[in-house]
Design a protein around this motif. Structure first.
Motif, PDB file in Angstrom:
ATOM      1  N   SER B 264      -0.924   0.109   0.661  1.00 22.52           N
ATOM      2  CA  SER B 264      -2.132   0.197  -0.170  1.00 22.52           C
ATOM      3  C   SER B 264      -2.965  -1.068  -0.080  1.00 22.52           C
ATOM      4  O   SER B 264      -4.189  -1.011   0.060  1.00 22.52           O
ATOM      5  CB  SER B 264      -1.755   0.477  -1.628  1.00 22.52           C
ATOM      6  N   MET B 267      -4.719  -1.243   3.236  1.00 18.57           N
ATOM      7  CA  MET B 267      -5.762  -0.215   3.313  1.00 18.57           C
ATOM      8  C   MET B 267      -7.026  -0.660   2.586  1.00 18.57           C
ATOM      9  O   MET B 267      -8.145  -0.444   3.056  1.00 18.57           O
ATOM     10  CB  MET B 267      -5.261   1.093   2.696  1.00 18.57           C
ATOM     11  N   ILE B 268      -6.821  -1.247   1.397  1.00 21.31           N
ATOM     12  CA  ILE B 268      -7.979  -1.633   0.589  1.00 21.31           C
ATOM     13  C   ILE B 268      -8.624  -2.890   1.142  1.00 21.31           C
ATOM     14  O   ILE B 268      -9.841  -2.942   1.346  1.00 21.31           O
ATOM     15  CB  ILE B 268      -7.565  -1.836  -0.877  1.00 21.31           C
ATOM     16  N   ARG B 271     -10.169  -1.842   4.234  1.00 19.03           N
ATOM     17  CA  ARG B 271     -10.876  -0.543   4.203  1.00 19.03           C
ATOM     18  C   ARG B 271     -10.578   0.235   5.480  1.00 19.03           C
ATOM     19  O   ARG B 271     -11.491   0.648   6.209  1.00 19.03           O
ATOM     20  CB  ARG B 271     -12.381  -0.725   4.036  1.00 19.03           C
ATOM     21  N   LEU B 272      -9.296   0.412   5.739  1.00 21.19           N
ATOM     22  CA  LEU B 272      -8.883   1.147   6.926  1.00 21.19           C
ATOM     23  C   LEU B 272      -9.036   2.643   6.692  1.00 21.19           C
ATOM     24  O   LEU B 272      -8.973   3.124   5.556  1.00 21.19           O
ATOM     25  CB  LEU B 272      -7.422   0.818   7.247  1.00 21.19           C
TER      26      LEU B 272
END
Lengths: 340, 340
Positions: B264, B267-268, B271-272
């Motif tokens: 997570s 990802m954040i 911004r994947l």
């Protein structure tokens, strides 16, 4: 005459759960504003889950706070002295310059707020501010919500989550399911139009979600991560979409956080699209967002709740309680009464 | 006169790594073709990593094979008898009807192959077939490759991976990095134009990737999962994109496979966008894919390699060896010489 400000400084980088000792309230004297500067007295400041990330070095959602320096965060305030032709004395402004009661700032570092006399100023920190735009961009752009989608949002009683769920309802979701951390929050979610809501303490999230959304979901808006993300990946339909906005369940982790189980096979079998979300990528949506959402608030279609702590000295308790889920709706720290 | 076929049946669902005992070669008598049917004698059949998923129940990439029944998979063959006006005797066709040497099929279940007299028939199972289209759709649509992107592909010496890397190079990638499982494969990847390649046995994938792509990558095409996916998420730039095509490292897992670490927050922070890929969603790309790729092959810009096992009795060894990475390029089982 120098300006005396009280400021919260980061005292130490926490290991695991932050404690009050990681913060220090200090009194600082600032010189008078220079040409192009303004003095802003804060009316309210924001505490947000993402700030836990600014306490650490490494991959984060914003520049880390420096130990021994003032922490930064959203706040609304009034200009009490101006040496800039662009920002008049008396203007209400949004800044990224709390946690403090008064700040001397470059006029370019503040944004004048439009007159919204009928709406509380603090909404600019919540439903009409960064959290609201996060919900808007995450739901409509990143997760590509379409009318008729069934939506699951975790942390649904928070500032972002409660906006996501209501935006989805107002735009024609076939179902809106929320998870939250207390019976009161769950009751509130039902009150404001969630189709189903559950307290994640009541069992395995996977089971609770299956009960709340027996037909599965098309969109998952993730504020929590961990077991919630696992459960959501299992409940998503083919071509389901996920916006990863936050992962509050892992924010205090001291070791690497395990990822979603059977991730690859679920991703392929259901061709899921999972995308990370940071609001800063989506400021171009600000116009349509503000217009639509303020309309929904004025017409009474969108419920807004805030949890308000009083006084700068309570900013740290507010933040620590936020990380424990003590808030319903936006957590705000009020530093002064709303200006007339 | 009834038709005698030899067929591979699924004998048992494997627990962990499949063994020869999970398969059974049986002789079956089929009645003569009915109206609308054709008899196809297979020239070559495909074994593919995704087939491991068809051996189990539960989330998979295609319908599971049934225990005691013939397994299905891509094959090319010649129509030796036709009772359909649509498919003449002698036609070369693509079917999903191996693992067997001869099959009686509905004419609608075969696709006539265009005349490509200069290209081997088996290419229809690889670079010009399902694996090639998978590479095409995954790179250009799902991972939204753009000229100038740096690309990492795992399992790069396989049928899909070697296509991905070369497609990226031919469309202007700034760098193409591949991982594979042997020094020979790595040498081949360099030969066919990969900027950098490594043998994942040589250390931690994270370190090997950092060495091969010190400036990070924009796109990751995942055939392997596990440690490769972890490493790639770490190496991706902000707004990086991932196509999850396979996860061969976990195909034989008997317990739930751990997901990517710190998923997570990565990802954040970056911004994947991570998206699962199944070729069946992308058949609309078949025209542009075939035209472009066959052009690249004919002009010598695209290298094609096959690993060929001979004879239906070697289909199981071919499949088991494939899962261990014994192939370079497409793994094919030849059942008869190429027709004239």
């Amino acid at each position: 005459m120098p300006i005396t400000a009280r400021e919260w400084h980061l005292a130490a980088r926490p290991h695991g759960e932050p404690t009050p000792d990681d913060f220090r309230l200090v009194e600082v004297e600032h010189p008078d504003p220079a040409e192009g500067q303004v003095v802003v007295r804060m009316v309210a400041m924001s505490v947000d889950p993402y700030m836990r990330g600014r306490m650490r070095l490494g991959p984060s959602y914003a520049a880390p706070w420096e130990v021994g320096e003032v922490m930064k965060g959203g706040a609304v305030g009034r200009v009490v002295e101006s040496r800039s032709p662009d920002v008049p004395e008396g203007a209400l402004v949004l800044t990224d310059a709390a946690w403090r009661d008064v700040a001397v700032l470059d006029a370019r570092a503040v944004r004048q707020l439009p007159a919204t006399e009928d709406l509380p100023l603090t909404y600019s920190l919540g439903v009409l501010g960064m959290p609201g735009l996060t919900a808007w961009a995450g739901l409509f752009r990143v997760a590509a919500f379409r009318e008729g989608d069934a939506v699951f949002v975790s942390g649904a009683a928070g500032a972002v989550g409660s906006a996501v769920g209501q935006f989805a309802r107002l735009r024609g979701a076939s179902a809106v399911v929320g998870s939250a951390g207390s019976p009161d929050k769950v009751a509130w979610l039902r009150e404001i139009g969630f189709t189903a809501a559950f307290d994640y303490h009541d069992g395995r999230v996977k089971d609770l979600l299956a009960q709340a959304a027996p037909d599965g979901v098309d969109v998952y808006f993730d504020n929590v991560g961990g077991e919630h993300l696992d459960a959501a990946l299992g409940a998503l339909h083919v071509h389901g979409r996920v916006a990863i906005c936050g992962a509050i369940s892992g924010y205090n982790a001291t070791e690497s956080v395990p990822g979603p189980k059977n991730f690859s096979s679920l991703m392929i079998a259901k061709r899921l699209a999972v995308t990370g979300l940071l609001v800063g990528d989506h400021t171009d949506l600000h116009g349509e967002f503000t217009e639509t959402v303020s309309g929904w608030i004025r017409s009474g279609q969108l419920a807004v709740r805030e949890t308000v702590y009083e006084g700068l000295e309570n900013a740290v308790p507010a933040f620590l309680d936020l990380l424990k889920g003590a808030n319903t709706g936006k957590m705000v720290v009020r530093l002064a009464p709303d200006p007339d």
